[in-house]
Motif scaffolding. Structure first.
Motif, PDB file in Angstrom:
ATOM      1  N   MET A  70     -26.442 -28.174  -8.156  1.00 38.62           N
ATOM      2  CA  MET A  70     -25.096 -27.608  -8.043  1.00 38.62           C
ATOM      3  C   MET A  70     -25.142 -26.145  -7.601  1.00 38.62           C
ATOM      4  SD  MET A  70     -22.824 -29.274 -11.119  1.00 38.62           S
ATOM      5  CE  MET A  70     -24.027 -29.032 -12.419  1.00 38.62           C
ATOM      6  N   ALA A  71     -26.066 -25.366  -8.159  1.00 40.43           N
ATOM      7  CA  ALA A  71     -26.183 -23.968  -7.759  1.00 40.43           C
ATOM      8  C   ALA A  71     -26.551 -23.859  -6.281  1.00 40.43           C
ATOM      9  CB  ALA A  71     -27.213 -23.252  -8.626  1.00 40.43           C
ATOM     10  N   GLY A  72     -27.510 -24.665  -5.844  1.00 40.15           N
ATOM     11  CA  GLY A  72     -27.907 -24.644  -4.442  1.00 40.15           C
ATOM     12  C   GLY A  72     -26.784 -25.087  -3.514  1.00 40.15           C
ATOM     13  N   MET A  75     -24.091 -22.296  -3.253  1.00 35.98           N
ATOM     14  CA  MET A  75     -24.510 -21.235  -2.333  1.00 35.98           C
ATOM     15  C   MET A  75     -24.390 -21.692  -0.886  1.00 35.98           C
ATOM     16  SD  MET A  75     -27.734 -19.249  -4.112  1.00 35.98           S
ATOM     17  CE  MET A  75     -28.601 -20.687  -4.767  1.00 35.98           C
ATOM     18  N   LEU A  76     -24.775 -22.941  -0.644  1.00 31.22           N
ATOM     19  CA  LEU A  76     -24.677 -23.490   0.709  1.00 31.22           C
ATOM     20  C   LEU A  76     -23.221 -23.573   1.162  1.00 31.22           C
ATOM     21  CD1 LEU A  76     -26.273 -24.755   3.052  1.00 31.22           C
ATOM     22  CD2 LEU A  76     -26.010 -26.963   1.927  1.00 31.22           C
ATOM     23  N   LYS A  77     -22.323 -23.925   0.239  1.00 30.39           N
ATOM     24  CA  LYS A  77     -20.915 -24.040   0.591  1.00 30.39           C
ATOM     25  C   LYS A  77     -20.317 -22.672   0.912  1.00 30.39           C
ATOM     26  CE  LYS A  77     -17.091 -25.990   1.434  1.00 30.39           C
ATOM     27  NZ  LYS A  77     -16.979 -26.820   2.660  1.00 30.39           N
ATOM     28  N   ILE A  78     -20.655 -21.664   0.123  1.00 28.38           N
ATOM     29  CA  ILE A  78     -20.159 -20.316   0.403  1.00 28.38           C
ATOM     30  C   ILE A  78     -20.624 -19.860   1.788  1.00 28.38           C
ATOM     31  CG2 ILE A  78     -20.246 -17.902  -0.317  1.00 28.38           C
ATOM     32  CD1 ILE A  78     -20.522 -18.862  -3.193  1.00 28.38           C
ATOM     33  N   TYR A  79     -21.880 -20.136   2.095  1.00 25.87           N
ATOM     34  CA  TYR A  79     -22.410 -19.772   3.410  1.00 25.87           C
ATOM     35  C   TYR A  79     -21.700 -20.557   4.512  1.00 25.87           C
ATOM     36  CZ  TYR A  79     -25.900 -18.536   6.931  1.00 25.87           C
ATOM     37  OH  TYR A  79     -26.529 -18.048   8.044  1.00 25.87           O
ATOM     38  N   ILE A 205     -28.657 -16.385 -10.861  1.00 28.96           N
ATOM     39  CA  ILE A 205     -28.568 -14.982 -10.445  1.00 28.96           C
ATOM     40  C   ILE A 205     -28.262 -14.889  -8.949  1.00 28.96           C
ATOM     41  CG2 ILE A 205     -29.937 -12.893 -10.074  1.00 28.96           C
ATOM     42  CD1 ILE A 205     -31.344 -13.505 -12.740  1.00 28.96           C
ATOM     43  N   ASN A 206     -28.937 -15.699  -8.156  1.00 30.27           N
ATOM     44  CA  ASN A 206     -28.681 -15.680  -6.713  1.00 30.27           C
ATOM     45  C   ASN A 206     -27.285 -16.190  -6.374  1.00 30.27           C
ATOM     46  OD1 ASN A 206     -31.228 -14.973  -4.938  1.00 30.27           O
ATOM     47  ND2 ASN A 206     -31.996 -16.064  -6.721  1.00 30.27           N
ATOM     48  N   LEU A 207     -26.833 -17.219  -7.090  1.00 32.08           N
ATOM     49  CA  LEU A 207     -25.483 -17.735  -6.856  1.00 32.08           C
ATOM     50  C   LEU A 207     -24.430 -16.679  -7.185  1.00 32.08           C
ATOM     51  CD1 LEU A 207     -23.373 -19.910  -6.285  1.00 32.08           C
ATOM     52  CD2 LEU A 207     -23.714 -20.750  -8.626  1.00 32.08           C
ATOM     53  N   LEU A 208     -24.562 -16.029  -8.335  1.00 31.41           N
ATOM     54  CA  LEU A 208     -23.595 -15.010  -8.729  1.00 31.41           C
ATOM     55  C   LEU A 208     -23.626 -13.815  -7.783  1.00 31.41           C
ATOM     56  CD1 LEU A 208     -24.030 -15.088 -12.621  1.00 31.41           C
ATOM     57  CD2 LEU A 208     -22.138 -16.016 -11.274  1.00 31.41           C
ATOM     58  N   ALA A 209     -24.822 -13.427  -7.343  1.00 28.79           N
ATOM     59  CA  ALA A 209     -24.934 -12.303  -6.412  1.00 28.79           C
ATOM     60  C   ALA A 209     -24.262 -12.637  -5.081  1.00 28.79           C
ATOM     61  CB  ALA A 209     -26.398 -11.947  -6.200  1.00 28.79           C
ATOM     62  N   TYR A 210     -24.496 -13.824  -4.578  1.00 29.00           N
ATOM     63  CA  TYR A 210     -23.899 -14.208  -3.293  1.00 29.00           C
ATOM     64  C   TYR A 210     -22.385 -14.360  -3.411  1.00 29.00           C
ATOM     65  CZ  TYR A 210     -23.619 -16.401   1.299  1.00 29.00           C
ATOM     66  OH  TYR A 210     -23.322 -16.677   2.603  1.00 29.00           O
ATOM     67  N   PHE A 211     -21.922 -14.913  -4.530  1.00 28.90           N
ATOM     68  CA  PHE A 211     -20.482 -15.051  -4.747  1.00 28.90           C
ATOM     69  C   PHE A 211     -19.816 -13.676  -4.830  1.00 28.90           C
ATOM     70  CE2 PHE A 211     -16.859 -15.462  -7.715  1.00 28.90           C
ATOM     71  CZ  PHE A 211     -16.049 -16.293  -6.943  1.00 28.90           C
ATOM     72  N   ALA A 212     -20.468 -12.742  -5.541  1.00 31.03           N
ATOM     73  CA  ALA A 212     -19.920 -11.390  -5.641  1.00 31.03           C
ATOM     74  C   ALA A 212     -19.843 -10.740  -4.267  1.00 31.03           C
ATOM     75  CB  ALA A 212     -20.776 -10.552  -6.591  1.00 31.03           C
ATOM     76  N   TYR A 213     -20.884 -10.917  -3.461  1.00 32.45           N
ATOM     77  CA  TYR A 213     -20.877 -10.356  -2.096  1.00 32.45           C
ATOM     78  C   TYR A 213     -19.755 -10.967  -1.268  1.00 32.45           C
ATOM     79  CZ  TYR A 213     -22.399  -9.747   2.757  1.00 32.45           C
ATOM     80  OH  TYR A 213     -22.437  -9.467   4.099  1.00 32.45           O
ATOM     81  N   TYR A 214     -19.558 -12.258  -1.396  1.00 34.74           N
ATOM     82  CA  TYR A 214     -18.506 -12.957  -0.651  1.00 34.74           C
ATOM     83  C   TYR A 214     -17.129 -12.411  -1.022  1.00 34.74           C
ATOM     84  CZ  TYR A 214     -15.657 -16.890   0.998  1.00 34.74           C
ATOM     85  OH  TYR A 214     -14.717 -17.665   1.627  1.00 34.74           O
ATOM     86  N   VAL A 215     -16.888 -12.224  -2.333  1.00 35.63           N
ATOM     87  CA  VAL A 215     -15.591 -11.717  -2.789  1.00 35.63           C
ATOM     88  C   VAL A 215     -15.383 -10.268  -2.348  1.00 35.63           C
ATOM     89  CG1 VAL A 215     -14.213 -11.148  -4.830  1.00 35.63           C
ATOM     90  CG2 VAL A 215     -15.483 -13.303  -4.745  1.00 35.63           C
ATOM     91  N   ILE A 216     -16.421  -9.450  -2.488  1.00 33.97           N
ATOM     92  CA  ILE A 216     -16.310  -8.037  -2.094  1.00 33.97           C
ATOM     93  C   ILE A 216     -16.010  -7.913  -0.607  1.00 33.97           C
ATOM     94  CG2 ILE A 216     -17.619  -5.889  -1.815  1.00 33.97           C
ATOM     95  CD1 ILE A 216     -19.075  -6.621  -4.436  1.00 33.97           C
TER      96      ILE A 216
END
Length: 237
Positions: A70-72, A75-79, A205-216
């Protein structure tokens, strides 16, 4: 799953009425990953129940397997939302996820310094590849010439230019590389006995970091969420 199906049906009906919506407006609608996440959540419930029937350190891997997936996938979906043209193929993504599950199984039964060193090397190489892929938007492909291309782009971008080509992306990826390198080194130094939890922490950690970057980045470019989106986000916490 029902929510995704409902949204998919409404979108298809809207496109039938106004075909221009599917060609010129909004993001490309790909719901396959959402369905995969939904089925993964169902399987996570089943395997979590099997773990809690008789919880031990060895069968905790059943509880965490679909958490990695699910985490992977998230991340793939956000990308995919912003880069549908450079999105990795489904086969590549699932091979990577299956390899992750294999590493988890090995880490449960093999707790030696040699395993942790091997894991750290694979982890660091994978981090360099994925960050390079994200920074150059899919130009870096995974083959025998990957390291030569990374070296060429690095020299071109950072030694012949006064600043990075993509400053915001560069800052984010430097933070990601630092976090992941630190995790790899800490794993070798401390060698935690609960490897599935360690690996799960890396994914989260990577999922949360990427999500935060996406929102910012959405806020930076003037894209603000709807109130219902903020409300659902708080509910998930």
């Amino acid at each position: 799953l029902l929510i995704v199906k409902h949204r998919d049906t409404k979108y298809q009906d809207a496109v039938k009425e106004r075909p221009i919506l599917g060609r010129k407006y909004g993001l490309p609608q790909h719901n396959g990953i959402y369905y995969s996440v939904g089925f993964s959540l169902c399987m996570e419930g089943i395997l979590s129940a099997s773990y809690h029937v008789c919880p031990t350190g060895y069968n905790f891997q059943f509880d965490s397997t679909f958490m990695y997936l699910m985490a992977g996938l998230l991340m793939l979906k956000i990308y995919q939302l912003r880069h549908p043209d450079v999105n990795p193929h489904a086969y590549t993504a699932y091979i990577f996820l299956s390899f992750t599950v294999l590493i988890e199984v090995v880490g449960v039964y093999v707790q030696t310094i040699y395993f942790w060193i091997s894991f750290a090397v694979v982890y660091i190489v994978a981090t360099l590849y994925f960050t390079s892929h994200m920074y150059y938007m899919g130009v870096i492909s995974l083959d025998c010439g990957i390291f030569a291309r990374i070296s060429h782009f690095f020299r071109t971008d950072f030694f012949t230019s006064p600043k990075p080509l993509y400053t915001d992306r560069f800052i984010f990826l430097v933070l990601v590389v630092t976090l992941n390198f630190a995790a790899a080194i800490l794993g070798v130094v401390f060698q935690p006995s609960d490897f599935p939890s360690f690996l799960l922490a890396v994914f989260l950690i990577n999922l949360l970091a990427y999500f935060a970057y996406y929102v910012i980045m959405k806020f930076i470019h003037g894209e603000y969420p709807y109130p219902i989106t903020v409300f659902c986000g708080f509910l998930t916490m």
